[in-house]
Write an enzyme that holds these catalytic residues in place. Structure first.
Site, PDB file in Angstrom:
ATOM      1  N   ARG A 115     137.250  41.616 123.979  1.00  0.00           N
ATOM      2  CA  ARG A 115     136.360  42.947 123.246  1.00  0.00           C
ATOM      3  C   ARG A 115     135.311  42.537 122.764  1.00  0.00           C
ATOM      4  O   ARG A 115     135.066  41.390 122.179  1.00  0.00           O
ATOM      5  CB  ARG A 115     137.548  43.303 122.205  1.00  0.00           C
ATOM      6  N   HIS A 839     125.785  82.372  91.914  1.00  0.00           N
ATOM      7  CA  HIS A 839     124.470  82.782  91.882  1.00  0.00           C
ATOM      8  C   HIS A 839     124.321  83.624  93.365  1.00  0.00           C
ATOM      9  O   HIS A 839     123.485  84.617  93.064  1.00  0.00           O
ATOM     10  CB  HIS A 839     123.541  81.579  92.021  1.00  0.00           C
TER      11      HIS A 839
END
Length: 881
Positions: A115, A839
């Site tokens: 790996r 807002h």
């Protein structure tokens, strides 16, 4: 001389530079006594020696450095060229000898898995999972040497190159080790997460399991069984149909086989083995002190661990004061600022909150930092039955999804058990709330509101002037102490002043909507009634910017200058171009009044318009391009007239229903109060932001003295410390440079995180679906400004990069007051966060444009240029093309 090979028994986490993340973890677990198949690592030193044999890699690295992470075709071509070159290189003889010696020591007759293990792999901030290659059932020396060399070349797979480029890792600085590990031929294998990777729940162990080798699961060839374990109890079993499995071949390599029908839907792991595996996972997590992503396999009734790495996708958990279940909600979503904040920004907001603290100077214990964001601990508030009853609706006005989340969460028995039931409101608190409630009733029923804005503006100006004077009268540590005392006083002063007006405006809006539906069967006039109310400081700022754009448009040289202007010479350079002297006073006046504003302005460390005036340039140029001179003022006046007509239409309709005269009279009062007071909504933030600006300048003045004394390298280094730490720094005249570096790195990682609206102390991210019923394929959100519009989407992530044309539909993560200049150009609004009174919703109603907020991942799911439809009445968005 650096070793070419290290055995697992020689390796621990300190060897990461030599063996990469995967190799270091395997060595660490081997030393800790976990069941890891034996093996060795071919070190990064061997990789570097191998790479130095190439005459071409310097040129190839230069080409990599110039690649864009989004240019997939160039990445594919260059990656293929590099891999082919590395496969053709001869491996140095001394490296070959070292590998073969280790192979014989471990057992030349055995099969191995080879790996890749990179030095930037399996780290807390980036896993790099799946970026390089794995070779299974490798037998014999030729296969082994080929597999190692292929691993080295796999550092340049297309996905690895792209991932490094996107995450800021230099290609030359990442090295690769090859892990050679004895093969286990498992009956069952899979992946185990010691925390639920989907919800984030830290006490849930999630196990995927399938037959044969784990490669079938990792590569996505098969759907695995899913088992979930909590406190050694299996709470979920989801048995998948597993059609295939991967098995090892005697001569080496692997084969994919179809499973017999009777085995396809069989439970891969029996219950006792599920619990045993969960116990092993818990031990590994305890050892590493962090949640782990573990690859495991079961062979001859024994579990083996072949890899363990941190789970990098989990959002950090806010701190809870005890072991009970706590619910935290995001302050950033409520305040329209979901980006990560630096430590000073966090500290200032925690100090600003006047409750949950022992002294005024302290930081509130009700607010916790997680992932560079602030979260409010709801438990203390929700102990009161009345709060549990009212808060979901109240919070829904701020962010509809937060309100619905809270409502659903309050039905959970485990959470209600964590609260102290039956808490009664203290008389002192009731006594404080009663005057506000009485004032709201008085405002709605009979009070006249002609002087409200003059009174509020006078209050703000006087208090800002007083605080400015106080801050200039002290210095050093005393000034920071004053800041700590001033912050909670700011909130304690403005909220009682504004709350009666804001409460009245919200209640009258709800009453107008509800009574209109009750008496008339619809609320058709509601959108019109909300347009262009008087007194809103943020709307006035937008109009002032429009005036500024009109002044600029008369001078082409000024327009050209703005396109290339710099922040540090913005005003000085303006006076040097034709027409610049004429518009300079208007710029100066604008910055005097609004220069303390900016995007994300609740974070004191974010730049203000006065500090980075180029932030305003895109909005100015969009105004000039998108509208005629004076159009913004004409539109505002038209909105005001439309509001009067809408109110008139509603009242005329009411007069036609039974008892219509009385109903019209009541509605007239509600409309009058709503329009007179809704503009107050922005004043508290306007007041807070002005004070934050004063405080920021005071802190930077102290920081400048620290730079002068050699304590800090740069004044803005002060942003990496809390208020208390700054005070101590001034007193001691010393700072920790390593702490600054550490916090900068944390901030960089936090910026990559997506903050949840709600999270529990167990780490569970609590989500609910939007309430709207939507057509197939539409994106659901919350309707906050009625109407329907079709147009071209314009996705804007950062205001300073805004480019909006008249008639575009604005799609943004959120909007705060700094975004107001874009609203006159937008035909519609879509945001990822927000509620009825945030807002964007309020300003959208003022401008009469349809708006849908709370659309999850809107800025990712909608692309600029697409034609879309926004239904602000029902609350959904349709992508038409």
């Amino acid at each position: 001389m650096e070793k070419h090979v290290l055995y697992f028994s020689e390796i621990d986490r300190s060897h990461l530079p030599q063996v990469g993340g995967k190799g270091a973890n395997l060595g660490e677990m081997t030393k800790a006594g976990f069941p890891v198949p034996q093996g060795f690592c071919v070190t990064t030193g061997a990789y570097r020696t191998f790479m130095r044999t190439s005459r071409e890699m310097t040129e190839l690295f230069d080409l990599l450095d110039r690649l864009s992470p989004d240019n997939l075709e160039q990445i594919r071509t260059l990656g293929q060229r590099i891999r082919a070159h590395l496969h053709a290189l001869a491996m140095p003889e001394d490296i070959k000898a070292s590998i073969l010696e280790a192979w014989k020591t471990c057992g030349a007759q055995k099969a191995y898995a080879v790996r890749s293990s990179a030095t930037a792999e399996d780290l807390p901030g980036a896993s790099f999972a799946g970026q390089q290659e794995t070779y299974l059932n490798v037998r014999g020396q030729e296969q082994l040497l080929q597999a190692v060399q292929k691993c080295w070349a796999s550092l340049f797979t297309d996905r690895a190159i792209s991932y490094r480029a996107k995450n800021g890792f230099h290609h030359r600085a990442v090295f690769l080790s090859a892990v050679v590990q004895e093969m286990v031929f498992p009956k069952v294998s899979g992946i185990m997460f010691t925390a639920d990777p989907v919800t984030g729940h830290r006490k849930t162990i999630s196990i995927d399991a399938g037959f044969g080798l784990g490669e079938a699961l990792v590569s996505g060839l098969v759907t695995a069984d899913l088992y979930q374990v909590r406190s050694q109890e299996i709470i979920k079993k989801q048995i998948a149909r597993k059609k295939i499995a991967i098995y090892a071949l005697p001569e080496g390599g692997t084969v994919t086989q179809d499973l017999p029908r009777e085995k396809q839907e069989a439970q891969a792991l029996p219950d006792d083995k599920i619990r045993e595996l969960a116990r092993l996972g818990q031990k590994i997590e305890v050892y590493y002190r962090s949640e782990q992503d573990i690859e495991w396999c079961l062979a001859e009734e024994k579990f083996y661990v072949v890899q363990s790495r941190p789970i990098t996708s989990l959002y950090p958990v806010p701190h809870a004061p005890d072991d009970k279940l706590h619910l935290f909600i995001s302050i950033g979503h409520a305040q329209m600022m979901t980006e990560a904040m630096k430590p000073l920004g966090i500290s200032v907001l925690k100090t600003l909150v006047p409750v949950g603290k022992n002294t005024p100077q302290a930081e509130s214990r009700l607010l916790s930092e997680a992932g560079g964001r602030l979260y409010l601990d709801m438990n203390e508030v929700l102990e009161y039955p009345q709060a549990r009853k009212r808060l979901p609706e109240l919070l829904g006005n701020v962010d509809e999804l937060i309100g619905r989340t809270l409502r659903e969460f309050l039905e959970r028995e485990d959470f209600l058990e964590a609260l102290q039931p039956g808490q009664k409101m203290e008389f002192g608190l009731v006594k404080k709330v009663f005057p506000t409630a009485f004032a709201v009733i008085r405002n709605i029923l009979y009070r006249q509101h002609g002087q409200v804005f003059d009174e509020m503006n006078r209050f703000i100006a006087e208090n800002v002037r007083e605080n400015s004077k106080k801050l200039q009268e002290v210095s050093g540590a005393d000034r920071i102490t004053l800041v700590q005392e001033m912050l909670p006083a700011v909130l304690a002063k403005v909220l009682p002043k504004a709350a009666p007006y804001m409460g009245s405006a919200l209640i009258t809006y709800k009453l107008i909507e509800g009574l209109s539906k009750k008496w008339l069967g619809d609320a058709a006039e509601l959108a019109g009634i909300s347009k262009s109310p008087p007194g809103n400081v943020t709307s006035e700022m937008g109009l002032a910017l429009g005036d500024l754009a009109d002044a600029v448009r008369r001078h082409p040289a000024v327009m050209e200058y703005l396109k290339q202007a710099r922040d540090d010479t913005f005003l000085a350079g303006l006076s040097t171009v034709p027409g610049g002297k004429e518009v300079l006073p208007m710029f100066q006046h604008f910055f005097e009044r609004y220069g303390m504003r900016g995007t994300g302005e609740i974070d004191i460390t974010r730049p203000r318009w006065r500090e980075t005036p180029t932030q305003l340039v895109p909005a100015l140029l969009s105004h000039i391009k998108g509208g005629a001179p004076g159009q913004h003022r004409l539109n505002f006046q038209a909105g005001k007239e439309e509001a009067e007509r809408a109110a008139g239409r509603m009242l005329e309709r009411l007069k036609q229903v039974p008892r219509g005269f009385l109903k019209a009279r009541r509605m007239h009062r509600l409309i009058k109060v709503h329009r007179a007071l809704i503009g107050i909504r922005e004043h508290p933030k306007y007041f807070i932001v002005q004070n934050l600006d004063l405080i920021k300048q005071a802190i930077l003045q102290e920081a400048a003295q620290l730079v002068k004394a050699g304590v800090l390298d740069d004044a803005e280094d002060v942003f990496w410390f809390s208020l208390q730490e700054i005070k101590e720094m001034i007193e001691r005249q010393q700072a920790d440079p390593d702490l600054i570096s550490e916090r900068k790195e944390k901030f960089y990682q936090d910026q990559k995180l997506t903050p949840p609206r709600a999270i529990t102390s167990a780490g569970e991210i609590v989500t609910v679906k939007p309430g709207a019923q939507v057509p197939p394929g539409a994106l659901a959100g919350s309707p906050v400004s009625a109407g329907r519009v079709e147009g071209r989407a314009r996705v804007i992530l950062r205001l300073e990069e805004a480019s909006l044309e008249k008639g575009d539909i604005l799609v943004a993560p959120y909007t705060d007051p700094a975004w107001t200049p874009l609203f006159p150009l937008a035909a519609g609004l879509i945001t990822e966060v927000g509620g009825l009174m945030t807002h964007g919703a309020v300003v959208a109603r003022e401008y009469g444009i349809p708006a849908v907020v709370g659309v999850d991942e809107a800025t990712h799911r909608i692309q600029s240029g697409q034609r879309i439809r926004v239904d602000g009445t029902q609350g959904y968005v349709e992508i038409l093309e």
